[in-house]
Design an enzyme around this catalytic site. Structure first.
Site, mmCIF file in Angstrom:
data_model
loop_
_atom_site.group_PDB
_atom_site.id
_atom_site.type_symbol
_atom_site.label_atom_id
_atom_site.label_comp_id
_atom_site.label_asym_id
_atom_site.label_seq_id
_atom_site.Cartn_x
_atom_site.Cartn_y
_atom_site.Cartn_z
ATOM 1 N N CYS A 152 0.846 -1.192 0.000
ATOM 2 C CA CYS A 152 0.000 0.000 0.000
ATOM 3 C C CYS A 152 0.885 1.247 0.000
ATOM 4 C CB CYS A 152 -0.907 -0.005 1.222
ATOM 5 S SG CYS A 152 -1.914 1.480 1.384
ATOM 6 N N GLU A 153 0.646 2.137 -0.943
ATOM 7 C CA GLU A 153 1.501 3.311 -1.057
ATOM 8 C C GLU A 153 1.258 4.337 0.047
ATOM 9 O OE1 GLU A 153 -0.906 6.080 -4.264
ATOM 10 O OE2 GLU A 153 0.370 4.484 -5.036
ATOM 11 N N HIS A 154 0.179 4.201 0.807
ATOM 12 C CA HIS A 154 -0.127 5.172 1.847
ATOM 13 C C HIS A 154 0.740 4.993 3.098
ATOM 14 C CE1 HIS A 154 -4.347 5.408 -0.126
ATOM 15 N NE2 HIS A 154 -3.493 6.178 -0.737
ATOM 16 N N HIS A 155 1.006 3.734 3.467
ATOM 17 C CA HIS A 155 1.802 3.466 4.668
ATOM 18 C C HIS A 155 2.989 2.540 4.399
ATOM 19 C CE1 HIS A 155 -2.147 4.630 6.454
ATOM 20 N NE2 HIS A 155 -1.381 5.205 7.360
ATOM 21 N N GLN A 192 -5.412 -0.838 -3.939
ATOM 22 C CA GLN A 192 -6.125 -1.971 -4.530
ATOM 23 C C GLN A 192 -7.031 -1.548 -5.683
ATOM 24 O OE1 GLN A 192 -7.889 -4.701 -1.715
ATOM 25 N NE2 GLN A 192 -9.380 -5.446 -3.191
ATOM 26 N N HIS A 197 -5.576 -5.939 4.163
ATOM 27 C CA HIS A 197 -4.625 -4.833 4.253
ATOM 28 C C HIS A 197 -4.080 -4.711 5.675
ATOM 29 C CE1 HIS A 197 -5.631 -2.788 0.308
ATOM 30 N NE2 HIS A 197 -6.552 -3.734 0.395
ATOM 31 N N CYS A 239 -2.388 -2.356 6.821
ATOM 32 C CA CYS A 239 -2.507 -0.986 7.328
ATOM 33 C C CYS A 239 -3.831 -0.793 8.062
ATOM 34 C CB CYS A 239 -2.362 0.035 6.204
ATOM 35 S SG CYS A 239 -3.558 -0.138 4.882
#
Length: 200
Positions: free
Chosen positions: A90-93, A131, A159, A161
């Protein structure tokens, strides 16, 4: 050329810089209050760099190489591969999400080796991702390359995260879908592919 294609090509030209990652990881260890020179952490920056090279390998690969060879077949029904396992980040975390991809398509005079579907998933998932975008990228790539009558992609993933940080809800699953061609336009075809995928 679509902006997503341009973006992928730009990424592929960026050289992987292991030394820079090692320096950054060492700084992170210091920032969280650790001693990067203690025995257990001495090789951690190098290990993380090697891990990043592996899990982000899709940034330096082109999925097109896996969808160049086709076979002529007069087959006009659904081809479905279920439960293609994948792992992504996941590119956010920068935390993992893992699960299964289900891919179905209706050929228009040509089919592709089933393993190539999994290869496309491997390349596109091994990039910083979300996703929703991964689902769309797989569907669009296969629809364009196969020139199929229809393509359907469903992804089910967990996920970390969400399960090991933040709200911490283990067991939660995210399901996304992307439809192209006849699966998008025709209700009965859409119902059939979802039934075969077990997503009634």
């Amino acid at each position: 050329m679509p902006s997503s294609k341009k973006s992928a090509e730009a990424k592929s030209k960026t050289k992987f810089d292991a030394a820079r990652i090692e320096r950054a990881v060492r700084e992170i260890l210091i920032a969280i209050g650790e001693d990067p020179d203690r025995e257990g952490l001495l090789d951690t920056p190098a290990r993380v760099a090697r891990m990043y090279k592996e899990i982000f390998s899709g940034l330096h690969e082109d999925p097109d190489v896996h969808t160049k060879k086709f076979f002529s077949e007069h087959y006009n029904e659904i081809v479905l591969v279920r439960d293609i396992s994948f792992d992504s980040t996941c590119e956010h975390h920068l935390m993992p999400f893992t699960g299964n991809v289900h891919i179905g398509y209706i050929p228009d005079g040509k089919v592709i080796g089933l393993s190539k579907l999994a290869r496309v998933v491997e390349v596109l998932s091994h990039r910083p991702q979300v996703q929703e975008r991964l689902t769309e990228e797989i569907a669009e790539h296969l629809y364009t390359q196969l020139k199929a009558k229809g393509v359907a992609v469903v992804i089910e993933a967990v996920h970390t995260c969400m399960t090991v940080r933040g709200v911490r809800k283990p067991g939660s699953t995210c399901i996304t879908s992307a439809l192209r061609g006849i699966f998008l336009k025709n209700h009965s075809s859409r119902a059939e592919i979802f039934a075969l995928m077990g997503k009634k």
